[in-house]
Design an enzyme around this catalytic site. Structure first.
Site, short mmCIF file in Angstrom:
data_model
loop_
_atom_site.label_atom_id
_atom_site.label_comp_id
_atom_site.label_asym_id
_atom_site.label_seq_id
_atom_site.Cartn_x
_atom_site.Cartn_y
_atom_site.Cartn_z
CB ILE A 1 16.47 -9.17 37.47
CG1 ILE A 1 15.57 -8.88 36.27
CG2 ILE A 1 16.03 -8.31 38.64
CD1 ILE A 1 14.11 -9.27 36.53
N GLY A 2 19.30 -9.33 35.20
CA GLY A 2 19.80 -10.14 34.10
C GLY A 2 19.29 -9.68 32.75
CD GLN A 3 16.44 -6.26 33.79
OE1 GLN A 3 17.48 -6.72 34.27
NE2 GLN A 3 15.58 -5.59 34.52
CB ALA B 1 11.68 1.82 24.06
N GLY C 1 8.30 -2.41 26.59
CA GLY C 1 9.02 -3.55 27.18
C GLY C 1 8.78 -4.85 26.46
CD GLU D 1 6.13 -9.34 32.44
OE1 GLU D 1 5.43 -9.88 33.29
OE2 GLU D 1 5.89 -8.21 31.97
#
Lengths: 156, 783, 297
Positions: free
Chosen positions: B488-490, B735, B737, B740
């Protein structure tokens, strides 16, 4: 409602198209010519995703009637690649990390190309002002501005 | 469970170039609206409720059906089933009652979009207008008009707690220690009520979906989607058909930020297509519809009370939250839950009381939005901590370092905090922003200030949200990674390619990760939300890559008669540390290896598979919110800004923003920085400009003309992004996330800086020039 | 509930060959036809269903609409179809009417200004029109081709209310003309939007100043205010203070207060009336101070 036959040049190719009178240039490009790189983001001239070059100047293609383009010369994002070579801006925006979802990118590139055509060495403020009509929700813009300046330097 | 590794890596922690960009810069990238369906395509438009709350007495579609070019008209009577991601409280079209302005009442498909639009005027709907709920706090009170009289009957998972015969769709509680005694005995107490308005996601690509239903009732849906698998499930439920009859294809997506998760408008073209005799039906939201019919970020009223001892050590935190859930809360109930179990922010205190209530209102429907409630929660909790620190006479950075949650401490729900780099993040941004030094303004009519904020956020999801991945090897030894998580672009496709390359031992350039995601062929992924892909899907890809790797090595070991322990894959070659033999993958991954003297063959096409699902998340007690482990982990971070306030206009000039987030391990550091920068600007935009102006349920600014977002001219010249790495024990290479998180602390960060500049607090976003100026005027800062 | 069409509603595009034909068509289809230039407002209002005309009459390219000329003796003429970017980039405009060029550059975005026109901005008679202040300060006069022949419409009396102007059915504005401005002069357009650029104005303050022996103070200041009344207007009380009293920081402050007293702003989704009032004062003071610094030296 009338349908009008118009002649125009799109990305260097001569085209003859029949368009209903309420169609915008954006609709014609996307729905008659399958040039879907130009995006529909608001249909109100506000977001810049549909920006194309019309007779050498960037316009919101949602704000131009297709019938007005009889005799015109149009360049879309697809036309930025010439003989398989990407425009320097296309490479610098990749390198700068100025692309995320990519939906604003085609319009952004057209606005940036138009800027460099009229002002080959813009300041950061001039780049920002030239791109103010291209909304991006992902990148935060800074890398896009950098990419335009890098492209300008590369072209010097 | 995968474990963190410490050995040298080739592709992990390296800023490899994105794999999805050439197509994006040339216009070749295919988004949903770019797919060509030819002349058979029908276009859908929707008749919408003009009322925030009304009973539907009658819907007459007879005239619309007669309009030439109209092919299908459907209403709520055609689709009786309920659906919803968490709480099943929605129908596809309103049936007996409308609960927000813009709710779908009927759908039309016609040969052109314009004819469909014209047909809407021919649909006659008779309403009986009902009193509405336009304030969440009032909506929670006894006697408020009830939006869902059958709330008690709705299907709901066991971690959502609706209160029947009320508008409270979920009431999440934390009760720990004794806050009342703590407040009575505290050296310093601060209480303040904050209000955060509804805001919109504003992806540049509006929602779009195309549906086609064949003669056997098989549904195909092409949608701009963060959640093809969740949509398959929810659409099947709403039509009462098995999941296997629904196929969702999700091409590239032009921005999501949560609003393309779950289901909003995607069921509508499916419902219409069921009656369209095999024609594909396209439904595209206008930008205006995108503003008020799409999921919104819910409004929040938060009453926050905190206390500390004479040294500034926190003793109690009380946070009471009323979330303005809108007409349906199928997704919003879990935002409320997340707001509750993270309701202290990243702060620790012995006495905690949290109420987080999701209230039905006659406002647009709340859904996931980057941060999933955390921007709203932190607006209150971080500002109130800043107020408390000041009142207690403690420097805010010292206060933060004293009071933020640390490894080994119990968080509000009783879970033990894992390793976290939050203190490092605070120290980094404080140092970079030159905390404690008052810089001079750049002009006489300006005042300058600095602000700092901290944050935490856990992935909010069902306890058992799963990921899976498939890896297949091709004749040329290239590697195809198939996933169900969305780009989604990330940059997730790039990160997955790096993970696969590293785990297999093949060149990054030989790995392909591409969409579209197709529920018929792609492996399952719950949703592309919650900043969970790098961690969860990353584990699945890593497991799939290790599986493929192991299968290759088994083949070679057998063919060479070697111990598999002596074999390795490096840059696309299998090598033996024992025999010093090597063989290119190209020669073996599809066709296998001949046995000596061509006495048969070993191997065959190599396919690896892997999946990942957290198995350790426990439930929480309904009355106390206590349990062993509420969430999988928390990502933490800190942000600081240096800004000026123009005394003539109230406008803000942000000189510099500095962010630091603990991502455990940055698979691709530059992509992490891209998220941090873009997230700051989205946070800044929502903090300064954005607000859905709702008057009696009607949005007053549903267009870019009057819903302003940040442009090139509004962003600081420089946003510094720092990466802190305190490894996650079950993340791939440690890792976790960060998609957001960068926008979560931005509202309180800016609010604190404005306060530092002008000496008066502007607590509630948007921190617009108007609001800042009038606050200065009313407090004598300007005349 | 704001629910515009996904695209433009059905319409007919009319491209007349002459002004006469265009005007006659508009008269013959009164209530059904509308002239358009760049379309940047027209298309939006038609999508919104706010304008419902069946015919859009394209007047771009008709006689006189497509030229921009400067005569050192008579002044500047800008054809109605000239997009704003062409105006602001024109060397004679930049040199002699820099305030107009600056005002053009504040409108929306670069790509929109390739379609948007000054005359369109004026004819829409929006209270917020960004270029109207400069046009009024420079003494702009519209050339109108109508059923009764060609006439001149001074801007001072052109605006009749929000969206309302002095044009009659069949009227087509072909150009706007400006006299030679005082030399030297100094101008400033202060636009306040919610964003730093590209927004509609919450408040627009145009100030133009020059040495003027006829004025008691020795200077004339023109002050035009936008977005704070039904139509853009000259703040005469403010102008008078600076014509009669010596120009000082105090009299500038007094003039700014007078500007604030003269406005009748409204509360809308863009701003409260209260904020608008204070912004008129503060931005007028800033603009006056800036031009004063330039014009006195």
């Amino acid at each position: 409602m009338s349908v009008t036959r118009i002649n125009l040049t799109v990305n260097g190719s001569k085209e003859v198209v029949d368009v209903p009178s309420n169609w915008t240039l954006l609709q014609m490009l996307r729905e008659k010519m399958a040039l879907t790189g130009t995006k529909n983001g608001c249909a109100a001239g506000e977001c810049g995703a549909c920006t194309v070059m019309l007779n050498g100047e960037p316009v919101n293609s949602c704000m131009v009637l297709a019938v007005e383009c009889d005799g015109a010369e149009v360049v879309t994002v697809e036309g930025l690649v010439q003989d398989g070579q990407m425009d320097v801006l296309q490479q610098t925006i990749i390198d700068a990390g100025g692309v995320q979802c990519g939906f604003c990118t085609p319009g952004m590139l057209i606005s940036a190309r138009a800027l460099l055509d009229r002002n080959p060495n813009p300041s950061a403020d001039e780049v920002r002002a030239a791109l103010v009509g291209n909304l991006c929700r992902c990148t935060g813009y800074i890398r896009i501005v950098e990419a335009v300046q890098t492209a300008a330097q590369a072209s010097q | 469970m995968a474990t963190a590794q410490t050995k040298e890596t080739t592709y992990i922690g390296v800023s490899k170039p994105r794999v999805d960009v050439r197509e994006k810069v040339t216009g070749a990238a295919v988004y949903t609206d770019d797919i060509q369906f030819g002349a058979a395509l029908l276009h859908a438009r929707v008749k919408r409720s003009p009322h925030p709350h009304a009973l539907i007495k009658k819907v007459d579609i007879s005239k619309a059906k007669e309009l030439p070019g109209v092919r299908v008209v459907v209403t709520g009577q055609d689709f009786p089933y309920f659906t919803g991601l968490y709480l099943k409280d929605r129908n596809i079209f309103a049936r007996d009652r409308v609960r927000f302005v813009g709710e779908a009442v009927a759908g039309v498909a016609a040969i052109t979009e314009e004819i469909a639009e014209q047909a809407l005027d021919l649909i006659e709907v008779e309403y009986e207008v009902l009193p509405g709920v336009f304030d969440a706090v009032k909506g929670a009170e006894p006697g408020a008009p009830l939006l869902h009289p059958n709330l008690g009957d709705y299907e709901v998972p066991n971690f959502i707690f609706p209160v029947p015969d009320s508008n409270i769709a979920n009431h999440f509680k934390v009760r720990k220690g004794d806050v009342e005694t703590a407040f009575a005995e505290a050296a310093t107490v601060v209480e303040h009520t904050f209000k955060v308005p509804h805001v919109q996601h504003v992806p540049i690509e509006p929602h779009i979906a195309i549906a086609q239903v064949d003669g056997d009732g098989n549904v195909t849906l092409w949608a701009s989607s963060q959640s093809p698998f969740a949509q398959r499930n929810l659409i099947a439920k709403s039509l009462n058909i098995p999941e296997s009859k629904v196929r969702v294809i999700a091409p590239l997506i032009g921005g999501g930020f949560g609003c393309k998760a779950g289901v909003t408008m995607e069921t509508i073209p499916v419902a219409i297509a069921m009656k369209a005799g095999g024609h594909p039906v396209k439904f595209r939201l206008t930008r205006e519809e995108e503003f008020y019919t799409n999921f919104v970020r819910q409004g929040l009223t938060a009453k926050v009370k905190v206390a500390c001892d004479k040294n500034g050590k926190l003793t109690a935190i009380q946070n009471q939250m009323w979330w303005d859930g809108g007409g349906y809360t199928d997704y919003g109930v879990n935002i409320t839950r997340a707001g509750g179990y993270s309701g202290t922010g990243p702060f620790n205190a012995p006495n905690i009381w949290v109420d987080s209530m999701c209230i039905y209102t006659n406002h647009p429907v709340g859904g996931a939005y980057r941060g999933f409630g955390m921007s709203e929660v932190h607006t209150g909790i971080v500002q109130v901590m800043s107020m408390l620190a000041e009142k207690a006479g403690v420097d805010f950075v010292d206060f933060l370092k004293m009071n933020v949650i640390q490894e080994g401490e119990k968080v509000l729900t009783g879970m033990t905090m894992h390793k976290t780099g939050i203190k490092d993040c605070i120290e980094k941004v404080a140092k970079e922003i030159n905390w404690g030094v008052k810089d001079a303004p750049t002009a006489p009519n300006r005042k300058r200030g600095k602000g700092i904020a901290v944050m935490w956020k856990a992935p909010a999801m069902p306890p058992n949200a799963g990921s899976s991945a498939l890896i297949k090897l091709n004749e040329d030894a290239s590697v195809t990674v198939m996933v169900g998580g969305q780009e989604i672009g990330q940059g997730t496709f790039t990160a997955m390619a790096q993970i696969a390359a590293e785990a297999m031992g093949v060149p990054f350039e030989s790995v392909k990760v591409k969409g579209p995601i197709d529920t018929q062929y792609s492996p399952y992924e719950w949703q592309t939300v919650a900043s969970r892909l790098t961690w969860s899907m990353g584990n699945a890809v890593r497991n799939a890559a290790m599986d493929a790797r192991h299968k290759i090595l088994e083949v070679v070991a057998e063919a060479w008669g070697e111990d598999i322990e002596n074999l390795d894959i490096k840059e696309g070659y299998v090598i033996s540390y024992a025999s010093e033999e090597s063989i290119s993958l190209k020669d073996i991954v599809v066709y296998g290896i001949p046995r000596e003297g061509y006495n048969g063959w070993v191997g065959g096409p190599i396919v690896g598979s892997g999946s990942f699902m957290p198995s350790y998340v426990t439930g929480l007690d309904k009355e106390t919110g206590q349990g062993d482990r509420a969430v999988v982990h928390y990502t933490t971070g800190a942000q600081a800004v240096d800004l000026e306030v123009d005394l003539d206009t109230g406008q803000l000039y942000i000189h510099r923003a500095v962010s630091a987030f603990d991502v455990g391990k940055a698979i691709n550091p530059d992509l992490v920085r891209c998220q941090i920068e873009g997230g700051f600007v989205q946070g800044m935009s929502s903090a300064i400009f954005e607000e859905m102006r709702l008057v009696e349920g009607v949005m007053q600014n549903p267009s870019f003309v009057d819903y302003r977002i940040a442009t090139t001219m509004d962003v600081p010249a420089k946003i510094d992004a720092y990466i802190v790495e305190a490894a996650q024990d079950d993340g791939p290479w440690g890792a976790r996330g960060v998609g957001e998180h960068p926008m979560v602390p931005t509202i309180p960060c800016l609010a604190n800086a404005i306060y530092d500049a002008i000496g008066v607090r502007v607590p509630n976003p948007p921190l617009s020039a108007e609001k800042v100026y009038l606050t200065m005027l009313d407090n004598g800062v300007v005349k | 509930m704001h629910n515009p069409h996904p695209g433009l509603p059905e319409l007919e595009y009319v491209k007349p060959a002459s002004l006469e034909e265009a005007s006659a068509f508009l008269v013959a289809h009164k209530g059904e036809a509308r002239p358009f230039l760049g379309g940047t407002d027209t298309f939006v209002r038609m999508r919104d269903g706010f304008w419902k005309e069946k015919y859009l009459v394209d007047i771009k390219g008709l006689d006189g609409t497509n030229v921009i000329t400067f005569d050192p003796a008579k002044g500047l003429t800008i054809g109605s179809a000239i997009p704003m970017n062409k105006v602001s980039a024109h060397p004679d405009v930049k040199k002699n009417y820099s305030l107009l060029a600056a005002a053009c550059d504040t409108v929306a975005s670069y790509q929109l200004r390739n379609r948007a026109t000054i005359v369109g901005n004026i004819c829409n008679a929006s209270p917020a029109g960004d270029t109207i202040g400069a046009c009024m300060a420079y003494g702009g006069v519209l050339t109108v081709f109508g059923a009764g022949g060609v006439r001149q419409e001074p801007l001072a009396t052109f605006f009749k209310g929000p969206g309302k102007n002095a044009l009659q059915t069949g009227d087509i504005v072909t150009a706007i003309t400006f006299p030679i401005p005082p030399k030297p002069h100094s101008g400033r357009y202060m636009k306040l939007g919610r964003n730093k650029m590209s927004d509609l104005s919450i408040v627009g303050v145009t100030v133009l100043a020059y040495k003027d022996a006829a004025a008691k103070s020795g200077y004339t200041f023109k002050v035009v205010l936008a977005s704070v009344a039904p139509v853009p207007f000259m703040a005469e009380a403010a102008q008078q203070i600076l014509a009669e009293e010596p120009v000082t920081e105090e009299s500038i402050g007094k003039a700014a207060e007078a500007a604030m007293q003269a406005v009748k702003p409204i509360d809308d989704v863009r701003s409260s009336a209260r904020y608008r009032s204070y912004m008129v004062r503060n931005l007028t003071r800033q603009a006056l101070s800036e031009v004063w610094q330039q014009v006195k030296s």
